[in-house]
Design an enzyme around this catalytic site. Structure first.
Site, PDB file in Angstrom:
ATOM      1  N   THR A  13      18.851  -0.289   4.385  1.00 56.87           N
ATOM      2  CA  THR A  13      20.233  -0.043   3.978  1.00 56.87           C
ATOM      3  C   THR A  13      20.381   1.313   3.297  1.00 56.87           C
ATOM      4  O   THR A  13      21.435   1.941   3.390  1.00 56.87           O
ATOM      5  CB  THR A  13      20.768  -1.149   3.042  1.00 56.87           C
ATOM      6  OG1 THR A  13      20.012  -1.185   1.838  1.00 56.87           O
ATOM      7  CG2 THR A  13      20.745  -2.501   3.742  1.00 56.87           C
TER       8      THR A  13
ATOM      9  N   LYS B 209      -6.822   6.238   4.975  1.00 51.79           N
ATOM     10  CA  LYS B 209      -5.470   6.602   4.512  1.00 51.79           C
ATOM     11  C   LYS B 209      -5.178   8.042   4.889  1.00 51.79           C
ATOM     12  O   LYS B 209      -4.079   8.399   5.323  1.00 51.79           O
ATOM     13  CB  LYS B 209      -5.377   6.407   2.994  1.00 51.79           C
ATOM     14  CG  LYS B 209      -4.006   6.650   2.379  1.00 51.79           C
ATOM     15  CD  LYS B 209      -4.072   6.564   0.864  1.00 51.79           C
ATOM     16  CE  LYS B 209      -2.715   6.666   0.218  1.00 51.79           C
ATOM     17  NZ  LYS B 209      -2.060   5.347   0.051  1.00 51.79           N
TER      18      LYS B 209
ATOM     19  N   MET C  63       6.962   1.263   1.233  1.00 57.06           N
ATOM     20  CA  MET C  63       6.077   0.515   0.362  1.00 57.06           C
ATOM     21  C   MET C  63       4.616   0.931   0.501  1.00 57.06           C
ATOM     22  O   MET C  63       3.735   0.098   0.622  1.00 57.06           O
ATOM     23  CB  MET C  63       6.253  -0.985   0.604  1.00 57.06           C
ATOM     24  CG  MET C  63       7.604  -1.474   0.192  1.00 57.06           C
ATOM     25  SD  MET C  63       7.894  -1.090  -1.562  1.00 57.06           S
ATOM     26  CE  MET C  63       9.596  -1.522  -1.714  1.00 57.06           C
ATOM     27  N   ARG C  64       4.403   2.246   0.494  1.00 54.64           N
ATOM     28  CA  ARG C  64       3.033   2.753   0.501  1.00 54.64           C
ATOM     29  C   ARG C  64       2.906   3.848  -0.539  1.00 54.64           C
ATOM     30  O   ARG C  64       3.829   4.670  -0.703  1.00 54.64           O
ATOM     31  CB  ARG C  64       2.657   3.307   1.875  1.00 54.64           C
ATOM     32  CG  ARG C  64       2.531   2.233   2.909  1.00 54.64           C
ATOM     33  CD  ARG C  64       1.362   2.426   3.846  1.00 54.64           C
ATOM     34  NE  ARG C  64       1.161   1.167   4.550  1.00 54.64           N
ATOM     35  CZ  ARG C  64       0.346   0.223   4.118  1.00 54.64           C
ATOM     36  NH1 ARG C  64      -0.374   0.403   3.020  1.00 54.64           N
ATOM     37  NH2 ARG C  64       0.240  -0.921   4.753  1.00 54.64           N
ATOM     38  N   ILE C  65       1.762   3.884  -1.198  1.00 56.76           N
ATOM     39  CA  ILE C  65       1.513   4.945  -2.165  1.00 56.76           C
ATOM     40  C   ILE C  65       1.137   6.203  -1.392  1.00 56.76           C
ATOM     41  O   ILE C  65       0.202   6.190  -0.603  1.00 56.76           O
ATOM     42  CB  ILE C  65       0.360   4.552  -3.110  1.00 56.76           C
ATOM     43  CG1 ILE C  65       0.598   3.170  -3.699  1.00 56.76           C
ATOM     44  CG2 ILE C  65       0.185   5.598  -4.195  1.00 56.76           C
ATOM     45  CD1 ILE C  65       1.877   3.040  -4.450  1.00 56.76           C
ATOM     46  N   LEU C  66       1.857   7.287  -1.593  1.00 53.97           N
ATOM     47  CA  LEU C  66       1.554   8.531  -0.898  1.00 53.97           C
ATOM     48  C   LEU C  66       0.315   9.180  -1.506  1.00 53.97           C
ATOM     49  O   LEU C  66       0.162   9.268  -2.727  1.00 53.97           O
ATOM     50  CB  LEU C  66       2.728   9.500  -0.971  1.00 53.97           C
ATOM     51  CG  LEU C  66       4.045   9.030  -0.360  1.00 53.97           C
ATOM     52  CD1 LEU C  66       5.026  10.189  -0.319  1.00 53.97           C
ATOM     53  CD2 LEU C  66       3.852   8.454   1.027  1.00 53.97           C
TER      54      LEU C  66
ATOM     55  N   HIS D 234      14.075   4.164  -6.783  1.00 57.25           N
ATOM     56  CA  HIS D 234      13.415   3.001  -7.373  1.00 57.25           C
ATOM     57  C   HIS D 234      14.466   2.150  -8.080  1.00 57.25           C
ATOM     58  O   HIS D 234      15.280   2.690  -8.830  1.00 57.25           O
ATOM     59  CB  HIS D 234      12.322   3.467  -8.353  1.00 57.25           C
ATOM     60  CG  HIS D 234      11.566   2.347  -8.986  1.00 57.25           C
ATOM     61  ND1 HIS D 234      10.570   1.664  -8.314  1.00 57.25           N
ATOM     62  CD2 HIS D 234      11.662   1.776 -10.206  1.00 57.25           C
ATOM     63  CE1 HIS D 234      10.090   0.716  -9.103  1.00 57.25           C
ATOM     64  NE2 HIS D 234      10.727   0.767 -10.268  1.00 57.25           N
TER      65      HIS D 234
END
Ligand SMILES: Nc1nc2c(c(=O)[nH]1)N[C@@H](CN(C=O)c1ccc(C(=O)N[C@@H](CCC(=O)O)C(=O)O)cc1)CN2
Ligand SMILES: NCC(=O)N[C@@H]1O[C@H](COP(=O)([O-])[O-])[C@@H](O)[C@H]1O
Length: 195
Positions: A14, A66, A91-94, A110
């Site tokens: 969205t 990764k 939903m992934r840590i860069l 956030h």
């Protein structure tokens, strides 16, 4: 020069939709060149296809590391001449590969007033804690978790008779108003800097 963006998302999309709708209305002078999604089958992918936005869908489990996963994404963003990346429920840590390829050019939204309630399920954390005011934060992404420089925030009240679902809807409504405006403001400053 119209800015070229990538949006990264993992779920419903969205916020992707809100940004693209603002572009279509002429409120953001940019184009979304790529929608990156790490969850095959996510609803955001169909949203992007309906919007005529190219998608890159890749599963982390298909890559040995990764670094390899992120290098694939970086190469695609560079091939599309992407100048800014906006995370919208990604939903992934860069890691280093992304952050070094796009220094101070990656932004996240956030659903809390950082530094309160970092990480996953921020809305649920605030609801269960019993705070009376929560909100949203738009920030630059750094190597930490929700620790990057804050760009914009908006407060969202939690009412005594709220259910979690009602609060989530109020949070999302606030996100869909603030994120597009903040994207436009970031890009206008960026163009001022580079003019
Ligand atoms: N380097 C950064 N990367 C990301 C940030 C950030 O601030 N710095 N913000 C997040 C968004 N996010 C919360 O706002 C967030 C995303 C993902 C996770 C998380 O724990 N993910 C796990 C599990 C992923 C999975 O199994 O699908 C993980 O990546 O190991 C917490 C918070 C976006 N990235
Ligand atoms: N930690 C990051 C995080 O929780 N992000 C949140 O994911 C949702 C994505 O919704 P959407 O897919 O409908 O845009 C949004 O509420 C966003 O703030």
């Amino acid at each position: 020069m119209k800015a070229k963006l990538a949006v990264f998302a993992s779920g419903n999309g969205t916020n992707f939709q809100a940004i693209d709708d603002a572009i279509v209305r002429g409120e953001i002078d940019a184009s979304i060149e790529l929608l990156v999604c790490d969850q095959p089958g996510a609803a955001v992918i169909e949203r992007a296809k309906r919007a005529g936005v190219e998608t890159l869908v890749l599963a982390r489990r298909d890559f040995p590391t990764k670094k390899a996963f992120e290098e694939e994404i970086v190469h695609a963003c560079q091939a599309h001449h992407v100048g800014y990346i906006f995370l919208a429920g990604y939903m992934r840590i860069l890691g280093k590969a992304m952050l070094e390829a796009y220094p101070h050019r990656i932004v996240n939204i956030h659903p809390s007033l950082l530094p309160s309630f970092t990480g996953l399920d921020a809305i649920g954390q605030a609801f269960r804690k019993g705070v009376k005011i929560t909100g949203i934060t738009i920030h630059y992404v750094d190597e930490g978790m929700d620790t990057g420089p804050i760009i914009a925030q908006a407060a969202v009240p939690i009412k005594d008779d709220d259910t979690l679902e009602v609060l989530e809807a109020r949070i999302h409504e606030t996100e869909h108003a603030l994120y597009p405006k903040t994207v436009a403001a970031i890009l206008s400053r960026s163009s001022e800097v580079y003019q």
